[in-house]
Design an enzyme around this catalytic site. Structure first.
Site, mmCIF file in Angstrom:
data_model
loop_
_atom_site.group_PDB
_atom_site.id
_atom_site.type_symbol
_atom_site.label_atom_id
_atom_site.label_comp_id
_atom_site.label_asym_id
_atom_site.label_seq_id
_atom_site.Cartn_x
_atom_site.Cartn_y
_atom_site.Cartn_z
ATOM 1 N N SER A 57 0.890 2.402 5.469
ATOM 2 C CA SER A 57 0.988 2.423 4.013
ATOM 3 C C SER A 57 -0.415 2.603 3.425
ATOM 4 O O SER A 57 -1.359 1.931 3.850
ATOM 5 C CB SER A 57 1.598 1.102 3.529
ATOM 6 N N GLY A 58 -0.547 3.528 2.514
ATOM 7 C CA GLY A 58 -1.852 3.764 1.891
ATOM 8 C C GLY A 58 -2.745 4.718 2.664
ATOM 9 O O GLY A 58 -3.863 5.018 2.242
ATOM 10 N N ALA A 59 -2.254 5.225 3.793
ATOM 11 C CA ALA A 59 -3.078 6.146 4.586
ATOM 12 C C ALA A 59 -3.263 7.490 3.883
ATOM 13 O O ALA A 59 -4.245 8.195 4.119
ATOM 14 C CB ALA A 59 -2.458 6.356 5.972
ATOM 15 N N THR A 72 1.858 10.377 1.193
ATOM 16 C CA THR A 72 2.483 10.930 -0.010
ATOM 17 C C THR A 72 1.538 11.874 -0.739
ATOM 18 O O THR A 72 1.936 12.956 -1.193
ATOM 19 C CB THR A 72 2.928 9.789 -0.947
ATOM 20 N N SER A 117 7.321 5.471 9.502
ATOM 21 C CA SER A 117 7.922 5.693 10.839
ATOM 22 C C SER A 117 7.048 5.115 11.956
ATOM 23 O O SER A 117 6.452 5.863 12.732
ATOM 24 C CB SER A 117 8.223 7.177 11.068
HETATM 25 P P1 ADP Z 1 0.974 6.556 1.730
HETATM 26 O O1 ADP Z 1 1.966 7.566 1.236
HETATM 27 O O2 ADP Z 1 0.484 6.863 3.127
HETATM 28 O O3 ADP Z 1 1.408 5.138 1.575
HETATM 29 P P2 ADP Z 1 -0.495 7.272 -0.641
HETATM 30 O O4 ADP Z 1 -0.596 8.769 -0.568
HETATM 31 O O5 ADP Z 1 0.567 6.693 -1.509
HETATM 32 O O6 ADP Z 1 -0.349 6.709 0.853
HETATM 33 O O7 ADP Z 1 -1.875 6.650 -1.072
HETATM 34 C C1 ADP Z 1 -3.098 7.070 -0.512
HETATM 35 C C2 ADP Z 1 -4.224 6.795 -1.503
HETATM 36 O O8 ADP Z 1 -5.460 7.132 -0.901
HETATM 37 C C3 ADP Z 1 -4.100 7.614 -2.775
HETATM 38 O O9 ADP Z 1 -4.477 6.815 -3.874
HETATM 39 C C4 ADP Z 1 -5.112 8.748 -2.541
HETATM 40 O O10 ADP Z 1 -5.637 9.262 -3.730
HETATM 41 C C5 ADP Z 1 -6.187 8.017 -1.727
HETATM 42 N N1 ADP Z 1 -7.018 8.881 -0.904
HETATM 43 C C6 ADP Z 1 -8.355 8.873 -0.858
HETATM 44 N N2 ADP Z 1 -8.843 9.789 -0.009
HETATM 45 C C7 ADP Z 1 -7.775 10.404 0.516
HETATM 46 C C8 ADP Z 1 -7.631 11.465 1.461
HETATM 47 N N3 ADP Z 1 -8.686 12.061 2.033
HETATM 48 N N4 ADP Z 1 -6.367 11.860 1.795
HETATM 49 C C9 ADP Z 1 -5.299 11.260 1.217
HETATM 50 N N5 ADP Z 1 -5.363 10.255 0.323
HETATM 51 C C10 ADP Z 1 -6.602 9.827 -0.041
#
Ligand code: ADP
Length: 170
Positions: free
Chosen positions: A14-16, A19, A86
């Site tokens: 989560s947060g990687a 999305t 996943s």
């Molecule tokens: P997930 O869907 O994996 O839970 P999100 O896409 O919702 O993650 O959130 C990732 C966060 O990290 C977003 O706020 C995005 O702007 C930030 N971020 C910073 N650098 C990157 C990067 N290189 N690639 C993707 N997201 C990034």
């Protein structure tokens, strides 16, 4: 329009950045005129898997469901982008075997980075016990061993990750 279907399966904590990358990828491919569909974990749990929780059994059911839908779409020529934690290797590998053109994309960021981002405030809730079975905190994440693509989102920009995926799928 003739195009080959493919499943771009984004897995990671989560947060990687799953999305974020998935949406940018979706926009880019649509602008190029491709038929593309995004299956995002949060939307799936609101619509297709509302009754499921976060035990291993429920997560596996959820992943198989999404895999089934992704397969239906991709065999009709769609580019299907899946954005889903996943966390279990076995069920991801099962999908790799049971579907065609499965591309595993590991959206990789250290948990410290994901937690510092804490986009939805979920890590804070997991740390203080308001959420149980949170991936990376009190529930496992099994890293892909041989993903087709790895996006290192703590080091790469979002666009670099997107371009990497676009180049890999040709
Ligand atoms: P997930 O869907 O994996 O839970 P999100 O896409 O919702 O993650 O959130 C990732 C966060 O990290 C977003 O706020 C995005 O702007 C930030 N971020 C910073 N650098 C990157 C990067 N290189 N690639 C993707 N997201 C990034």
């Amino acid at each position: 329009m003739k195009q080959n279907g493919v499943i771009l399966w984004l897995t990671g904590l989560s947060g990687a950045g799953k999305t974020t990358i998935a949406q940018r990828l979706e926009n880019n491919l649509r602008e190029q005129g491709y038929l593309v569909e995004l299956l995002d974990g949060d939307a799936i749990r609101q619509h297709l898997s509302v009754e499921l929780g976060f035990t291993k059994e429920d997560r596996d059911i959820n992943v198989r469901r999404v895999g089934y839908v992704a397969n239906l779409l991709s065999r009709n020529g769609a580019i299907v982008i899946v954005s889903l934690i996943s966390p279990y290797r076995q069920v991801r590998d099962e999908l790799r075997c049971s579907t065609k053109n499965f591309v595993e994309i590991y959206v990789n960021a250290p948990i410290e980075v994901c937690e510092a981002r804490d986009v939805k405030g979920l890590y804070a809730k997991a740390r203080n016990g308001q959420i149980k079975l949170f991936t990376g905190i009190d529930d496992p994440y099994e890293e892909p061993l041989n993903p087709e693509i790895t996006c290192y989102t703590a080091k790469e920009t979002i666009d670099e990750s997107v371009v990497k995926i676009l180049n890999a799928i040709g």
